[in-house]
Motif scaffolding. Structure first.
Motif, PDB file in Angstrom:
ATOM      1  N   VAL A  95      31.793 -37.663 -34.802  1.00  0.00           N
ATOM      2  CA  VAL A  95      30.746 -38.470 -35.232  1.00  0.00           C
ATOM      3  C   VAL A  95      29.681 -37.915 -36.227  1.00  0.00           C
ATOM      4  O   VAL A  95      29.374 -38.279 -37.195  1.00  0.00           O
ATOM      5  N   VAL A  96      29.515 -36.563 -35.982  1.00  0.00           N
ATOM      6  CA  VAL A  96      28.556 -35.845 -37.138  1.00  0.00           C
ATOM      7  C   VAL A  96      29.343 -35.738 -38.262  1.00  0.00           C
ATOM      8  O   VAL A  96      28.654 -35.883 -39.362  1.00  0.00           O
ATOM      9  N   ASN A  97      30.676 -35.665 -38.634  1.00  0.00           N
ATOM     10  CA  ASN A  97      31.423 -35.085 -39.653  1.00  0.00           C
ATOM     11  C   ASN A  97      31.709 -36.585 -40.472  1.00  0.00           C
ATOM     12  O   ASN A  97      31.692 -36.699 -41.494  1.00  0.00           O
ATOM     13  N   ALA A  98      32.112 -37.712 -39.461  1.00  0.00           N
ATOM     14  CA  ALA A  98      32.703 -38.951 -40.301  1.00  0.00           C
ATOM     15  C   ALA A  98      31.617 -40.082 -40.343  1.00  0.00           C
ATOM     16  O   ALA A  98      32.097 -40.895 -41.191  1.00  0.00           O
ATOM     17  N   CYS A  99      30.817 -39.866 -39.405  1.00  0.00           N
ATOM     18  CA  CYS A  99      29.924 -41.214 -39.353  1.00  0.00           C
ATOM     19  C   CYS A  99      28.548 -41.243 -39.749  1.00  0.00           C
ATOM     20  O   CYS A  99      28.087 -41.995 -40.648  1.00  0.00           O
ATOM     21  N   LEU A 100      27.782 -40.314 -39.313  1.00  0.00           N
ATOM     22  CA  LEU A 100      26.292 -39.910 -39.544  1.00  0.00           C
ATOM     23  C   LEU A 100      26.154 -39.268 -40.791  1.00  0.00           C
ATOM     24  O   LEU A 100      26.945 -38.608 -41.217  1.00  0.00           O
ATOM     25  N   PRO A 101      24.958 -39.927 -41.545  1.00  0.00           N
ATOM     26  CA  PRO A 101      24.737 -39.106 -42.642  1.00  0.00           C
ATOM     27  C   PRO A 101      24.265 -37.467 -42.603  1.00  0.00           C
ATOM     28  O   PRO A 101      24.134 -37.082 -41.570  1.00  0.00           O
ATOM     29  N   PRO A 102      24.609 -36.762 -43.803  1.00  0.00           N
ATOM     30  CA  PRO A 102      24.048 -35.658 -43.373  1.00  0.00           C
ATOM     31  C   PRO A 102      22.653 -35.155 -42.958  1.00  0.00           C
ATOM     32  O   PRO A 102      21.955 -35.883 -43.534  1.00  0.00           O
ATOM     33  N   ALA A 103      22.387 -34.149 -42.069  1.00  0.00           N
ATOM     34  CA  ALA A 103      21.138 -33.653 -41.603  1.00  0.00           C
ATOM     35  C   ALA A 103      20.424 -35.117 -40.699  1.00  0.00           C
ATOM     36  O   ALA A 103      19.163 -35.290 -40.948  1.00  0.00           O
ATOM     37  N   SER A 104      21.382 -35.964 -40.094  1.00  0.00           N
ATOM     38  CA  SER A 104      20.700 -37.006 -39.638  1.00  0.00           C
ATOM     39  C   SER A 104      19.859 -36.645 -38.387  1.00  0.00           C
ATOM     40  O   SER A 104      20.433 -35.896 -37.360  1.00  0.00           O
ATOM     41  N   PRO A 105      18.590 -36.999 -38.191  1.00  0.00           N
ATOM     42  CA  PRO A 105      18.038 -36.830 -36.900  1.00  0.00           C
ATOM     43  C   PRO A 105      18.731 -37.220 -35.529  1.00  0.00           C
ATOM     44  O   PRO A 105      18.235 -36.832 -34.748  1.00  0.00           O
ATOM     45  N   LEU A 106      19.548 -38.110 -35.811  1.00  0.00           N
ATOM     46  CA  LEU A 106      20.274 -38.884 -34.551  1.00  0.00           C
ATOM     47  C   LEU A 106      21.046 -37.838 -33.821  1.00  0.00           C
ATOM     48  O   LEU A 106      21.242 -37.755 -32.721  1.00  0.00           O
ATOM     49  N   VAL A 107      21.506 -36.852 -34.628  1.00  0.00           N
ATOM     50  CA  VAL A 107      22.230 -35.561 -34.080  1.00  0.00           C
ATOM     51  C   VAL A 107      21.451 -34.905 -32.920  1.00  0.00           C
ATOM     52  O   VAL A 107      21.841 -34.672 -31.822  1.00  0.00           O
ATOM     53  N   GLN A 108      20.207 -34.745 -33.116  1.00  0.00           N
ATOM     54  CA  GLN A 108      19.378 -33.802 -32.409  1.00  0.00           C
ATOM     55  C   GLN A 108      18.993 -34.917 -31.251  1.00  0.00           C
ATOM     56  O   GLN A 108      18.866 -34.616 -30.026  1.00  0.00           O
ATOM     57  N   SER A 109      18.322 -36.061 -31.519  1.00  0.00           N
ATOM     58  CA  SER A 109      17.808 -36.921 -30.369  1.00  0.00           C
ATOM     59  C   SER A 109      19.016 -37.420 -29.549  1.00  0.00           C
ATOM     60  O   SER A 109      18.631 -37.926 -28.470  1.00  0.00           O
ATOM     61  N   VAL A 110      20.446 -37.808 -30.105  1.00  0.00           N
ATOM     62  CA  VAL A 110      21.177 -38.107 -29.145  1.00  0.00           C
ATOM     63  C   VAL A 110      22.106 -37.047 -28.580  1.00  0.00           C
ATOM     64  O   VAL A 110      22.391 -37.382 -27.199  1.00  0.00           O
ATOM     65  N   PHE A 111      22.423 -36.159 -29.201  1.00  0.00           N
ATOM     66  CA  PHE A 111      23.535 -35.252 -28.780  1.00  0.00           C
ATOM     67  C   PHE A 111      22.875 -33.786 -28.365  1.00  0.00           C
ATOM     68  O   PHE A 111      23.448 -33.466 -27.241  1.00  0.00           O
ATOM     69  N   LEU A 112      22.151 -33.292 -29.006  1.00  0.00           N
ATOM     70  CA  LEU A 112      21.536 -32.187 -28.520  1.00  0.00           C
ATOM     71  C   LEU A 112      20.543 -31.875 -27.635  1.00  0.00           C
ATOM     72  O   LEU A 112      20.398 -31.234 -26.716  1.00  0.00           O
ATOM     73  N   ASP A 113      19.562 -33.153 -27.635  1.00  0.00           N
ATOM     74  CA  ASP A 113      18.584 -33.293 -26.684  1.00  0.00           C
ATOM     75  C   ASP A 113      19.229 -33.336 -25.451  1.00  0.00           C
ATOM     76  O   ASP A 113      18.509 -32.982 -24.177  1.00  0.00           O
ATOM     77  N   ALA A 114      20.150 -34.067 -25.259  1.00  0.00           N
ATOM     78  CA  ALA A 114      21.023 -34.674 -23.656  1.00  0.00           C
ATOM     79  C   ALA A 114      21.192 -33.183 -23.235  1.00  0.00           C
ATOM     80  O   ALA A 114      21.474 -33.080 -21.916  1.00  0.00           O
ATOM     81  N   VAL A 115      21.574 -32.066 -23.985  1.00  0.00           N
ATOM     82  CA  VAL A 115      22.199 -30.824 -23.212  1.00  0.00           C
ATOM     83  C   VAL A 115      21.336 -29.802 -23.105  1.00  0.00           C
ATOM     84  O   VAL A 115      21.482 -28.501 -22.956  1.00  0.00           O
ATOM     85  N   LYS A 116      20.042 -29.810 -23.490  1.00  0.00           N
ATOM     86  CA  LYS A 116      19.004 -28.989 -23.390  1.00  0.00           C
ATOM     87  C   LYS A 116      19.092 -28.167 -22.156  1.00  0.00           C
ATOM     88  O   LYS A 116      18.869 -27.201 -22.023  1.00  0.00           O
ATOM     89  N   ASN A 117      18.963 -29.025 -20.997  1.00  0.00           N
ATOM     90  CA  ASN A 117      19.075 -28.420 -19.568  1.00  0.00           C
ATOM     91  C   ASN A 117      20.200 -27.552 -19.512  1.00  0.00           C
ATOM     92  O   ASN A 117      20.329 -26.356 -18.861  1.00  0.00           O
ATOM     93  N   THR A 118      21.281 -28.095 -19.789  1.00  0.00           N
ATOM     94  CA  THR A 118      22.459 -27.275 -19.574  1.00  0.00           C
ATOM     95  C   THR A 118      22.347 -26.010 -20.263  1.00  0.00           C
ATOM     96  O   THR A 118      23.014 -25.036 -20.130  1.00  0.00           O
ATOM     97  N   GLU A 119      22.024 -25.964 -21.672  1.00  0.00           N
ATOM     98  CA  GLU A 119      22.071 -24.881 -22.454  1.00  0.00           C
ATOM     99  C   GLU A 119      21.137 -23.750 -21.993  1.00  0.00           C
ATOM    100  O   GLU A 119      21.359 -22.687 -21.959  1.00  0.00           O
ATOM    101  N   LYS A 120      19.828 -24.334 -21.358  1.00  0.00           N
ATOM    102  CA  LYS A 120      18.879 -23.410 -20.722  1.00  0.00           C
ATOM    103  C   LYS A 120      19.552 -22.791 -19.470  1.00  0.00           C
ATOM    104  O   LYS A 120      18.816 -21.841 -18.938  1.00  0.00           O
ATOM    105  N   MET A 121      20.182 -23.248 -18.705  1.00  0.00           N
ATOM    106  CA  MET A 121      20.940 -22.674 -17.380  1.00  0.00           C
ATOM    107  C   MET A 121      21.242 -21.196 -17.778  1.00  0.00           C
ATOM    108  O   MET A 121      22.554 -20.857 -18.299  1.00  0.00           O
ATOM    109  N   CYS A 122      20.637 -20.331 -16.938  1.00  0.00           N
ATOM    110  CA  CYS A 122      20.990 -18.874 -17.181  1.00  0.00           C
ATOM    111  C   CYS A 122      21.851 -18.607 -15.835  1.00  0.00           C
ATOM    112  O   CYS A 122      21.304 -18.641 -14.705  1.00  0.00           O
ATOM    113  N   ILE A 123      23.086 -18.370 -16.079  1.00  0.00           N
ATOM    114  CA  ILE A 123      23.948 -17.976 -14.710  1.00  0.00           C
ATOM    115  C   ILE A 123      23.727 -16.552 -14.188  1.00  0.00           C
ATOM    116  O   ILE A 123      23.964 -15.557 -14.919  1.00  0.00           O
TER     117      ILE A 123
END
Length: 725
Positions: free
Chosen positions: A320-348
């Motif tokens: 989706v990032v490569n073929a659909c959205l414009p370069p540096a689209s803020p939708l990448v952060q708001s739709v994909f990256l913000d959704a995995v914030k809690n998972t990324e912060k999980m310190c095992i």
């Protein structure tokens, strides 16, 4: 159909005034009585009314029977006026000039708006629906395929030959009157798209567990037909689709139900995935701000479309990032990256790493893992913090063992979320710098296409069921011991277990928040199926009893509760069947019941109904009570229905329909069932779960609600419950 004549009306009024009790007579037309035969033979019986109405009233009773309309889904369809001319004739001249300029730039749209009358549009919509119904793809009894989505698209476009423009004064000759089919039906593609879009938003919700009542409500079928229309007329249909989505996004999305909005987003994801993501880049730039703010209808539509495209691609969000959205689209952060914030912060921690290694990297026996999760050694290595507020059984530190076990079982999704986030960030960087070729090849090195997360984790849930239940029981036991030693009074065991189930589901939701519903629903169903979480516990979690409302109530909450209801029905019936063959010592035996009379069979059916309603009614009642409390808390200054209120109202309607379907399919549709639909309604009424009783809950909440908008919302919900039940 006409009303009785004035003379007959005057006669009835005179007789009524004289105290004469005249029997009610049917309406007449041309001196003939108008009758609808509901029970007659095949030739005379009205075949439409039984599908629209249900007859209520005891047989042989002198009281009038009531005809009630339960649902019009699959029978009556609405049409969105997406391309209509401005409805207000008193608009400013500037607005009129802007609209004229837009239509002049698109002569096909101008032709549709100005030359297709209301009757034309009705005929076109009706004809498209007839084609979709009559030419739908099927498999014959001999196994041969009949029709296809491509053939359906061709038949729909053939409707254009039925439309011819009125002859003009300048050209009345036969040659100009004949014309080409495209000239005669200029702009018809906008009417076809309008009809198909209207049907798509009215489709049966995906993942609801309810089959479509009509082919016109099958989302995939309509999506494939529209895709074939795009291929059939590539110069006409795509521009109409773009303008239709633009109009829907700007004017209709805020007023669409959550289910309709989800259907539209999933269709756009399917369509763009199959058309090489051909979509104007300017639209993504225009839509981006809506996805970055608080939950709103337009932002939810964008997120559904983008996540749907990611789910349909083998490379996920990277494509989706490569073929659909414009370069540096803020939708990448708001739709994909913000959704995995809690998972990324999980310190095992080390203790959790060891548990993950035992489950996924070694072949250690499950019993050994179960003993390890409840051992004092694990408690010492984990270093669990002492809870300061002993009365708060919902604090995460109380349930650290079961939360750790859940994270370990779902570890493949944790690992995949972190890996996907890293790939997305890398793709954004390379896509922004113009290295598209490197970005497209990057994922081939990093993604393991042989990994099936859903299958692996579903099997792990079944395998490590005893581990999670042991951890849950140990956490509850430890908490009870500490509370008894300090306060001298133990907590209620059922409430404590419910708090543990909610805490476990909070961990599951944090991990699965970025997972498509295609995976999330089966995983949640697996927790229910293996009795790790109860239906009531799942319902309590999804409605945010102990969490922030704005975060805890998603638009698809009712699908999870529908799974809970369905699981309660099936598990209850299985237990009843097991009791028939269980002699008390756990030994099953087949019993010959050929001598049992009909009365005993009827009693058994009634018992099945009673047990099922006892299991499911508490969930339905809790849902209505919880929803009413949330809606009643809407601030008094709110003028519009908030997002959470709309999600709850629509969700309850969908949930009640789903619950009725689950009950009907399990209790009424079996060949040996001796129950009727009225018996089912009576069973719900005996448990105070009919429409009138549930509506009274809404009315009580409305009396204590301070905001006018909240009162209107509760009153609307009350009316809907009375109609559905």
């Amino acid at each position: 159909m006409t009303a009785p004549s004035n003379e007959s009306n005057e006669g009835m009024e005179t007789e009524a005034a004289n105290g004469i009790n005249e029997e009610k007579v049917p309406m007449t037309y041309m001196e003939e009585q108008l009758l609808l035969d509901l029970m007659g033979g095949e030739e005379k019986r009205c075949k439409s009314i039984p599908y629209l109405l249900s007859l209520e009233g005891s047989q042989g009773s002198e009281n009038d029977a009531d005809l009630k309309c339960r649902s019009l889904h699959g029978i009556v369809f609405g049409r969105l006026n997406i391309f209509d001319a401005p409805p207000d004739a008193d608009e400013d001249d500037d607005d009129d000039e802007g609209d004229d300029a837009e239509t002049e730039a698109n002569p096909n749209l101008e032709s549709y708006v100005k030359t297709f009358s209301l009757a034309d549009r009705f005929f076109l919509s009706d004809a498209v629906r007839d084609v979709l119904m009559c030419h739908r793809p099927m498999v014959s009894d001999a196994g041969a395929d009949r029709s296809s989505a491509k053939e359906v698209a061709e038949q729909i476009w053939a409707i254009s030959h039925l439309f011819r423009p009125p002859p003009t004064v300048e050209s009345n000759d036969d040659a100009s009157a004949e014309g080409s089919s495209e000239v005669c039906s200029k702009g018809i593609e906008y009417g076809i798209i309008e009809t198909l879009m209207s049907l798509i938003v009215q489709c049966t919700a995906q993942g609801s567990g309810i089959p479509s009542s009509s082919p016109l409500q099958q989302h995939l079928y309509l999506s494939r037909v529209l895709l074939e229309l795009t291929k059939l007329k590539p110069s006409l249909v795509p521009p109409a689709i773009v303008l239709a989505i633009s109009g829907l996004f700007q004017d209709f999305l805020p007023s669409l139900t959550p289910t309709a909005r989800e259907n539209l987003g999933l269709w756009l994801a399917f369509h763009l995935t199959n058309t090489e993501y051909q979509w104007p880049k300017a639209y993504w730039d225009h839509w981006a701000p809506y996805a970055a703010v608080e939950p709103n209808s337009r932002g939810a539509f964008i997120a559904t479309a983008l996540r749907g495209m990611a789910a349909l691609s083998s490379e996920g969000a990277v494509t989706v990032v490569n073929a659909c959205l414009p370069p540096a689209s803020p939708l990448v952060q708001s739709v994909f990256l913000d959704a995995v914030k809690n998972t990324e912060k999980m310190c095992i921690e080390e203790a959790e790493k060891d548990l993950v290694d035992r489950m996924w990297n070694s072949s250690e026996d499950t019993d050994f893992i179960r003993q390890h999760i409840i051992s004092d050694e694990l408690s010492e290595s984990h270093g669990a913090a002492v809870l300061m507020d002993d009365s708060n059984m919902h604090h995460p530190s109380v349930w650290w063992r079961c939360r750790m076990a859940a994270r370990a079982v779902l570890y493949p999704y944790v690992r995949d979320s972190k890996r996907t986030a890293a790939l997305v960030k890398k793709a954004v960087k390379q896509h922004t710098n113009g290295n598209d070729a490197e970005a497209n090849n990057m994922s081939d090195e990093d993604i393991d296409e042989t990994e099936d997360l859903l299958t692996d984790v579903t099997d792990a849930i079944a395998r490590f069921k005893s581990v999670m239940l042991a951890a849950l029981a140990k956490d509850a036991e430890t908490y009870q011991e500490r509370v008894e030693s300090e306060n001298g009074a133990a907590k209620d065991d059922d409430q404590l277990l419910l708090a543990g189930e909610v805490s476990l589901m909070e961990v599951v939701s944090d991990i699965l928040i970025s997972v498509d519903s295609v995976d999330a629903l089966p995983l949640i169903e697996s927790f229910l199926k293996h009795e790790i979480v109860s239906g009531f516990g799942l319902t309590t979690w999804v409605l945010g009893e102990y969490a922030d409302v704005k975060v805890a109530v998603p638009s698809n909450w009712w699908k999870f509760v529908s799974l809970a209801v369905q699981n309660c029905v099936t598990s209850t019936l299985k237990k009843l069947e097991k009791e028939k063959t269980d002699l008390g010592g756990g030994i099953g035996m087949i019993i010959d019941d050929s001598g049992v009379d009909d009365e005993d069979a009827k009693e058994a059916a009634v018992r099945r109904l009673d047990e099922v309603t006892k299991a499911t009614v508490p969930i339905l009642t809790y849902v209505v009570e919880r929803a009413c409390n949330i809606i009643a808390s809407i601030p008094s200054e709110t003028k519009k229905i908030p997002t959470v209120g709309a999600n709850l109202i629509e969700g309850i309607k969908q949930l009640v329909r789903a619950a009725i379907f689950h009950l009907n399919s399990s209790l009424l549709e079996s060949s040996s069932s001796l129950l009727t639909a009225q018996d089912l309604l009576n069973g719900l009424a005996s448990m105070d779960a009919n429409g009138e009783k549930l509506a009274s809950i809404c009315q009580s909440a409305s009396a204590s609600c301070e905001g006018e908008q909240g009162k209107k919302t509760l009153q609307s919900l009350s009316t809907s419950l009375e109609k559905i039940l």
